[in-house]
Design a protein around this motif. Structure first.
Motif, PDB file in Angstrom:
ATOM      1  N   ARG A  10       6.732  -2.263 -10.878  1.00 13.16           N
ATOM      2  CA  ARG A  10       5.448  -2.651 -10.300  1.00 13.16           C
ATOM      3  C   ARG A  10       5.543  -2.683  -8.779  1.00 13.16           C
ATOM      4  N   THR A  11       4.439  -2.352  -8.129  1.00 13.55           N
ATOM      5  CA  THR A  11       4.320  -2.457  -6.674  1.00 13.55           C
ATOM      6  C   THR A  11       4.617  -3.891  -6.253  1.00 13.55           C
ATOM      7  N   ARG A  12       5.313  -4.042  -5.135  1.00 14.97           N
ATOM      8  CA  ARG A  12       5.644  -5.381  -4.630  1.00 14.97           C
ATOM      9  C   ARG A  12       4.424  -6.085  -4.052  1.00 14.97           C
ATOM     10  N   LYS A  13       4.447  -7.418  -4.123  1.00 15.26           N
ATOM     11  CA  LYS A  13       3.461  -8.242  -3.430  1.00 15.26           C
ATOM     12  C   LYS A  13       3.976  -8.521  -2.030  1.00 15.26           C
ATOM     13  N   VAL A  14       3.062  -8.581  -1.065  1.00 11.61           N
ATOM     14  CA  VAL A  14       3.422  -8.887   0.320  1.00 11.61           C
ATOM     15  C   VAL A  14       2.806 -10.235   0.660  1.00 11.61           C
ATOM     16  N   LYS A  15       3.653 -11.236   0.865  1.00  7.27           N
ATOM     17  CA  LYS A  15       3.168 -12.591   1.159  1.00  7.27           C
ATOM     18  C   LYS A  15       2.480 -12.633   2.519  1.00  7.27           C
ATOM     19  N   GLN A  16       1.355 -13.347   2.578  1.00  6.11           N
ATOM     20  CA  GLN A  16       0.608 -13.542   3.816  1.00  6.11           C
ATOM     21  C   GLN A  16       0.911 -14.938   4.346  1.00  6.11           C
ATOM     22  N   HIS A  17       1.549 -14.989   5.504  1.00  2.00           N
ATOM     23  CA  HIS A  17       1.953 -16.271   6.094  1.00  2.00           C
ATOM     24  C   HIS A  17       0.858 -16.778   7.040  1.00  2.00           C
ATOM     25  N   THR A  18      -0.329 -17.007   6.505  1.00  3.61           N
ATOM     26  CA  THR A  18      -1.472 -17.388   7.340  1.00  3.61           C
ATOM     27  C   THR A  18      -1.310 -18.763   7.988  1.00  3.61           C
TER      28      THR A  18
ATOM     29  N   HIS B 280       0.802  -1.218   0.000  1.00  3.76           N
ATOM     30  CA  HIS B 280       0.000   0.000   0.000  1.00  3.76           C
ATOM     31  C   HIS B 280       0.841   1.278   0.000  1.00  3.76           C
ATOM     32  N   GLY B 281       2.150   1.150  -0.070  1.00  2.00           N
ATOM     33  CA  GLY B 281       3.016   2.327  -0.111  1.00  2.00           C
ATOM     34  C   GLY B 281       2.710   3.171  -1.334  1.00  2.00           C
ATOM     35  N   PRO B 282       2.441   4.477  -1.160  1.00  2.00           N
ATOM     36  CA  PRO B 282       2.048   5.327  -2.288  1.00  2.00           C
ATOM     37  C   PRO B 282       3.083   5.391  -3.416  1.00  2.00           C
ATOM     38  N   SER B 283       4.354   5.209  -3.101  1.00  2.00           N
ATOM     39  CA  SER B 283       5.398   5.300  -4.128  1.00  2.00           C
ATOM     40  C   SER B 283       6.149   3.989  -4.320  1.00  2.00           C
ATOM     41  N   CYS B 284       5.602   2.904  -3.827  1.00  2.00           N
ATOM     42  CA  CYS B 284       6.283   1.609  -3.928  1.00  2.00           C
ATOM     43  C   CYS B 284       6.653   1.302  -5.376  1.00  2.00           C
ATOM     44  N   HIS B 285       5.785   1.636  -6.294  1.00  2.00           N
ATOM     45  CA  HIS B 285       6.002   1.331  -7.714  1.00  2.00           C
ATOM     46  C   HIS B 285       7.044   2.229  -8.379  1.00  2.00           C
ATOM     47  N   THR B 286       7.575   3.214  -7.642  1.00  2.00           N
ATOM     48  CA  THR B 286       8.565   4.114  -8.234  1.00  2.00           C
ATOM     49  C   THR B 286       9.987   3.788  -7.806  1.00  2.00           C
ATOM     50  N   TYR B 287      10.164   2.930  -6.799  1.00  2.00           N
ATOM     51  CA  TYR B 287      11.502   2.597  -6.333  1.00  2.00           C
ATOM     52  C   TYR B 287      12.175   1.655  -7.324  1.00  2.00           C
ATOM     53  N   VAL B 288      13.387   1.983  -7.719  1.00  2.00           N
ATOM     54  CA  VAL B 288      14.099   1.219  -8.734  1.00  2.00           C
ATOM     55  C   VAL B 288      14.859   0.071  -8.080  1.00  2.00           C
ATOM     56  N   THR B 289      14.254  -1.131  -8.140  1.00  2.35           N
ATOM     57  CA  THR B 289      14.893  -2.363  -7.685  1.00  2.35           C
ATOM     58  C   THR B 289      14.566  -3.446  -8.709  1.00  2.35           C
ATOM     59  N   THR B 290      15.435  -4.418  -8.845  1.00  2.96           N
ATOM     60  CA  THR B 290      15.244  -5.440  -9.881  1.00  2.96           C
ATOM     61  C   THR B 290      13.996  -6.290  -9.655  1.00  2.96           C
TER      62      THR B 290
ATOM     63  N   CYS C 194       5.474  -3.605   2.074  1.00  4.71           N
ATOM     64  CA  CYS C 194       6.656  -4.430   1.802  1.00  4.71           C
ATOM     65  C   CYS C 194       7.823  -4.068   2.709  1.00  4.71           C
ATOM     66  N   GLY C 195       7.750  -2.923   3.369  1.00  4.45           N
ATOM     67  CA  GLY C 195       8.829  -2.531   4.266  1.00  4.45           C
ATOM     68  C   GLY C 195       8.472  -1.292   5.066  1.00  4.45           C
ATOM     69  N   GLN C 196       9.381  -0.925   5.947  1.00  4.20           N
ATOM     70  CA  GLN C 196       9.166   0.212   6.837  1.00  4.20           C
ATOM     71  C   GLN C 196       9.027   1.520   6.058  1.00  4.20           C
ATOM     72  N   SER C 197       9.801   1.699   4.995  1.00  2.07           N
ATOM     73  CA  SER C 197       9.726   2.963   4.263  1.00  2.07           C
ATOM     74  C   SER C 197       8.365   3.128   3.587  1.00  2.07           C
ATOM     75  N   CYS C 198       7.807   2.066   3.037  1.00  2.00           N
ATOM     76  CA  CYS C 198       6.475   2.164   2.421  1.00  2.00           C
ATOM     77  C   CYS C 198       5.410   2.430   3.488  1.00  2.00           C
ATOM     78  N   TYR C 199       5.545   1.791   4.657  1.00  2.00           N
ATOM     79  CA  TYR C 199       4.604   2.058   5.752  1.00  2.00           C
ATOM     80  C   TYR C 199       4.686   3.514   6.198  1.00  2.00           C
ATOM     81  N   ASN C 200       5.917   4.010   6.407  1.00  2.00           N
ATOM     82  CA  ASN C 200       6.085   5.397   6.857  1.00  2.00           C
ATOM     83  C   ASN C 200       5.537   6.382   5.839  1.00  2.00           C
ATOM     84  N   GLU C 201       5.771   6.120   4.569  1.00  2.00           N
ATOM     85  CA  GLU C 201       5.259   7.015   3.537  1.00  2.00           C
ATOM     86  C   GLU C 201       3.731   7.024   3.531  1.00  2.00           C
TER      87      GLU C 201
END
Length: 114
Positions: A31-39, A8-18, A54-61
């Motif tokens: 593309r925005t990352r998927k977050v696995k649910q370990h139910t 749900h990070g507003p800019s997750c899809h803009t971070y340049v990672t492979t 997907c991480g603390q930075s996306c949550y903080n944003e």
């Protein structure tokens, strides 16, 4: 329930990672990352915010972008309070010097009358 949520990070899809690169040659996208649910795990909690980020930075944003809207969902108009015993000061001496600490004990709310 889905085994993944989109971050749900507003800019997750803009971070340049492979791991965010998707598409065929000539039409690649980030593309925005998927977050696995370990139910199936004992430690899984459906109320944990990491299920949606997907991480603390996306949550903080997300929190910084939507803080006012989040507060409007559950406004706090009065302070919360926890009953405590009168604080006690305790002085301790060690080989390195003397220090004072304050001991604060909560009062168990289940013993309250009324």
């Amino acid at each position: 329930m889905s085994s993944h949520f989109w971050c749900h990070g507003p800019s997750c899809h803009t971070y340049v990672t492979t791991d965010r690169v998707r598409g065929s040659k000539g039409s690649k996208v980030l593309r925005t990352r998927k977050v696995k649910q370990h139910t199936d795990r004992s430690w899984y909690s459906p109320n944990n915010f990491y299920n949606y980020f997907c991480g603390q930075s996306c949550y903080n944003e997300f929190a910084n972008t939507y803080a006012q809207q989040i507060i409007r969902i559950a406004p706090r108009n009065e302070p919360l309070e926890t009953r405590i015993e009168d604080p006690k000061k305790e002085t301790n001496s060690t080989d390195w010097g003397t220090y004072t600490r304050t001991i604060i004990n909560k009062i168990d709310a289940s013993n309250d009358v009324g």
